[in-house]
Design a protein around this motif. Structure first.
Motif, PDB file in Angstrom:
ATOM      1  N   THR A 120       5.366 -12.819   1.229  1.00 49.85           N
ATOM      2  CA  THR A 120       4.684 -12.343   2.494  1.00 49.85           C
ATOM      3  C   THR A 120       5.839 -12.561   3.675  1.00 49.85           C
ATOM      4  N   ALA A 121       6.929 -13.363   3.287  1.00 48.16           N
ATOM      5  CA  ALA A 121       8.071 -13.482   4.113  1.00 48.16           C
ATOM      6  C   ALA A 121       8.787 -12.256   4.419  1.00 48.16           C
ATOM      7  N   ILE A 122       8.841 -11.498   3.282  1.00 47.83           N
ATOM      8  CA  ILE A 122       9.654 -10.252   3.289  1.00 47.83           C
ATOM      9  C   ILE A 122       9.003  -9.082   4.092  1.00 47.83           C
ATOM     10  N   VAL A 173      -7.485  -5.420 -10.237  1.00 48.67           N
ATOM     11  CA  VAL A 173      -6.728  -6.731  -9.966  1.00 48.67           C
ATOM     12  C   VAL A 173      -5.107  -6.235  -9.546  1.00 48.67           C
ATOM     13  N   ALA A 174      -4.397  -5.179 -10.352  1.00 50.13           N
ATOM     14  CA  ALA A 174      -3.098  -4.691 -10.167  1.00 50.13           C
ATOM     15  C   ALA A 174      -3.337  -4.172  -8.585  1.00 50.13           C
ATOM     16  N   ILE A 176      -1.475  -6.153  -1.253  1.00 56.20           N
ATOM     17  CA  ILE A 176      -1.057  -7.019  -0.087  1.00 56.20           C
ATOM     18  C   ILE A 176       0.449  -7.021  -0.223  1.00 56.20           C
ATOM     19  N   CYS A 177       1.205  -6.131  -1.058  1.00 55.61           N
ATOM     20  CA  CYS A 177       2.499  -6.091  -0.961  1.00 55.61           C
ATOM     21  C   CYS A 177       3.108  -4.948  -0.173  1.00 55.61           C
ATOM     22  N   THR A 225      -6.997  -2.562   4.187  1.00 61.76           N
ATOM     23  CA  THR A 225      -6.320  -2.715   2.959  1.00 61.76           C
ATOM     24  C   THR A 225      -6.090  -4.233   2.528  1.00 61.76           C
ATOM     25  N   ILE A 226      -5.568  -4.891   3.369  1.00 64.52           N
ATOM     26  CA  ILE A 226      -5.352  -6.305   2.873  1.00 64.52           C
ATOM     27  C   ILE A 226      -6.688  -7.359   2.664  1.00 64.52           C
TER      28      ILE A 226
END
Lengths: 348, 334
Positions: A276-278, B133-134, B140-141, B210-211
């Protein structure tokens, strides 16, 4: 500990005695041979015991991590990323800040040269080599993530550890300390993290250091709450009672007995916070609070510059975006696998 | 129950008071006070000093703080330094937009997240499971502003399915009642205005969702998996109850507590995400306004907003705690 039977050796031919159910049964009235056998059996049990003790939570977790494909994938991604960040900048083909090819870029006519044999990722809007910038940018991104997380981890653990050990072991005065510390933590938690980061960044002025501090601060309450909760859960366990009964000092119980057993969730959170920091760092760059020096390549700043040129050169967005996503994904995979590996409910 | 609620409300007071003091001092320490923002580089020392005096900024901090608190208790958050309008009016105009956006995002996240999470748990190890799951880990990325730009580029600019910016088409002259544009259209019977506002909501809401969606999927999956292992679920199935009954009465009802807690904790993240999403979609909500106010050091606006958000956050989590009793009768007894 509860079930040793699978580890016992195959039962030996039993002596004739009727009461051979447990090796701890009375030794009196046995033939010397039977007595010897029974003592051997006891010794074996004790040996098994010692082996069992050697399998700590961490060794067990590591064994399970190795078998988890998600953990392995996450680790590989991260190793690659760290490798690129550490030694990549030594091998880049061009100086990432050099605008030597600026004459090829004509922003007015929407011309930004794409990938070629000379420039693998093409040029950016200022005529700099995009490939070199992406590689060198990895280092900045790693730096932001690691420093911010370390800051949050250290401060958060100091506060959470203080509150947790004070509450768990400090009696009435300790509960008061805990109350004060946790109220402060609650205040921090009651603010939306990005807004908190933005106000910190505004206070300190835009720079890379600011970003690290801002992101570190917003993770402080999370680490503090986690460590405190985890320490409180441990404070009531039997080994703490045992240590207290043995007269071990309270600060020693907190530091040597409780703390190491409470670190699992914090470690998991640290791995996830790196991800999350990135992402948060990129968001701060987007809001104009990141590194003000556009010459230094950093993925968040590159992304922000590229997004306004999405129509002209979508690839300029894609490179840093994919870099951020893959890195964050690697940390997330590893963190989730670590969480599973350390979960006592799933221990086998 | 009532006593519990009152006690919880009383506990909030010291937290919010402390927060107000810290924030007040903090915001006033920001470099470059509002007089620089208003006058720019042109102001002389004299005009600056006069402005500071007019704004009451030259008095001791604690006097400023008490004045601020006295006003706030009477529901007056002061006047915005940059727009010269009462902060409450600014919020009343912009906050409904943010509420529309965050609530739609939450509806999407809950509506998709709980069924997907349930399905993933029920068919553990299947493609649905691995996929969600994937997908949720990947979700979240992705930085939300990147996603916002990409979604806007594809669905608004390239395909033209949805509008790219704003809350409603400027050519529509809708009657304003509550400033919730969709609701206004429905109340006044201007259905085309409501439909247009709804269309403007689609892209930002899905982006913002999304998150929370990713988090709800994973939480639901984990929670349902735990309940599925319980004896009473096996008993219910052995009794020959239909899948539907087992799902609703036995599994979801017991799995819901941690999910509801998670939803309560998402509020803060949603408001942060709204700042970014609103900026990308030029959505005239409070997030966009705040981003501008930070630039201008508009203390009354920032102060009011942060207190406001903190109150919302703690209230939502109080409601979550109260809802435990509704979901799980066992909690009520204690």
């Amino acid at each position: 500990m509860t079930d040793l039977t699978p580890m016992l050796p195959a039962p030996e031919p039993r002596p004739a005695e009727p009461d051979s159910q447990t090796p701890t049964a009375s030794l009196a009235g046995l033939t010397p041979k039977a007595r010897r056998q029974r003592l051997d059996r006891l010794a074996e049990l004790a040996a098994v015991h010692a082996e069992e003790k050697g399998r700590s939570l961490w060794a067990e977790a590591f064994r399970r991590l190795r078998r988890n494909p998600a953990a392995v994938a996450g680790t590989v991604v991260l190793l690659l990323f760290v490798l690129v960040a550490l030694i990549g900048p030594l091998f880049v083909p061009y100086d990432p800040t050099s605008t030597a090819w600026a004459d090829q870029v004509k922003e007015g006519q929407n011309i930004i040269p794409g990938p070629s044999a000379q420039h693998w990722f093409g040029l950016d809007h200022n005529g700099r080599d995009e490939f070199s910038r992406v590689i060198v940018g990895a280092r900045q991104t790693l730096l932001v993530g690691v420093v911010a997380t370390a800051l949050g981890l250290i401060v958060g653990c100091l506060l959470g550890g203080l509150a947790g050990s004070a509450y768990g072991l400090g009696g009435r005065a300790g509960r008061r300390i805990d109350n004060v510390v946790m109220r402060v933590i609650d205040m921090l938690l009651a603010m939306p993290s990005l807004l908190l980061a933005v106000s910190i960044a505004a206070l300190l002025g835009p720079s890379l250091t600011t970003v690290m501090i801002a992101i570190g601060v917003i993770s402080v309450p999370v680490f503090a709450r986690l460590l405190r909760g985890s320490m409180l859960a441990q404070a009531n366990s039997e080994y703490v009672t045992a240590a207290t009964a043995l007269g071990v000092r309270r600060w020693r119980i907190a530091l040597v007995h409780v703390l190491p057993n409470s670190l699992g969730p914090v470690l998991v959170q640290a791995t996830l916070t790196l991800a999350t920091a990135i992402i948060e760092a990129a968001a701060l760059s987007f809001l104009g609070l990141g590194n003000p020096d556009p010459a230094v390549p950093e993925w968040g700043v590159m992304l922000t510059d590229a997004l306004t040129r999405l129509e002209v050169a979508p690839r300029l967005t894609i490179y840093p975006a994919v870099g951020i996503i893959i890195t964050a994904f690697g940390f997330t995979l590893l963190g989730e696998a670590l969480r599973e590996a350390l979960d006592p409910k799933l221990r086998r | 129950m009532l006593r519990y609620i009152v006690r919880r409300l009383l506990q909030l007071i010291p937290t919010l008071l402390g927060l107000s003091v810290i924030l007040f001092i903090w915001l006033h320490r920001l470099p470059g006070g509002p007089e620089t923002a208003i006058l720019g580089e042109r102001g002389t020392d004299e005009t600056r000093a006069k402005l500071r005096h007019d704004l009451g900024l030259d008095e001791p901090l604690w006097i400023q703080y008490f004045r601020f608190m006295r006003r706030m208790i009477t529901g007056n958050l002061g006047t915005s330094i940059s727009t010269h309008r009462p902060v409450v009016t600014e919020f009343a105009e912009r906050f409904p937009g943010t509420v529309e956006l965050t609530v739609s995002a939450l509806i999407i996240a809950i509506g998709l997240g709980i069924p997907l999470g349930y399905l993933a748990a029920r068919r553990r190890g299947s493609i649905v499971d691995h996929g969600s799951v994937a997908g949720s880990l990947l979700g979240i990325c992705v930085p939300i502003f990147v996603l916002a730009y990409l979604v806007k580029e594809v669905f608004a600019v390239k395909l033209g399915w949805f509008p790219a910016a704003g809350r409603q088409d400027v050519t529509i002259d809708a009657t304003r009642v509550t400033n919730f544009y969709v609701l206004d259209g429905m109340l006044t019977g201007e259905w085309d205005a409501a439909a247009d506002a709804l269309k403007h909501l689609v892209l930002p809401a899905f982006t913002l969702a999304t998150i929370p969606l990713a988090i709800i999927i994973r939480m639901t999956r984990a929670s349902v998996l735990e309940v599925l292992g319980e004896d009473y679920v096996r008993t219910a199935e052995a009794k020959g109850l239909t899948e539907r009954v087992v799902r609703r009465r036995h599994v979801l009802r017991n799995a819901l507590l941690p999910i509801v807690t998670t939803i309560g904790l998402l509020t803060g993240g949603l408001l942060s995400g709204a700042v970014l999403t609103e900026t990308v979609y030029s959505f005239t909500g409070i997030g966009q306004f705040i981003a501008e106010s930070i630039d201008r050091r508009d203390y009354p606006v920032l102060m009011g907003f942060i207190m406001f958000v903190a109150v919302i956050y703690v209230t939502v989590n109080l409601l979550v705690d109260i809802s435990y009793g509704l979901i799980d009768p066992r909690v009520r007894v204690r």
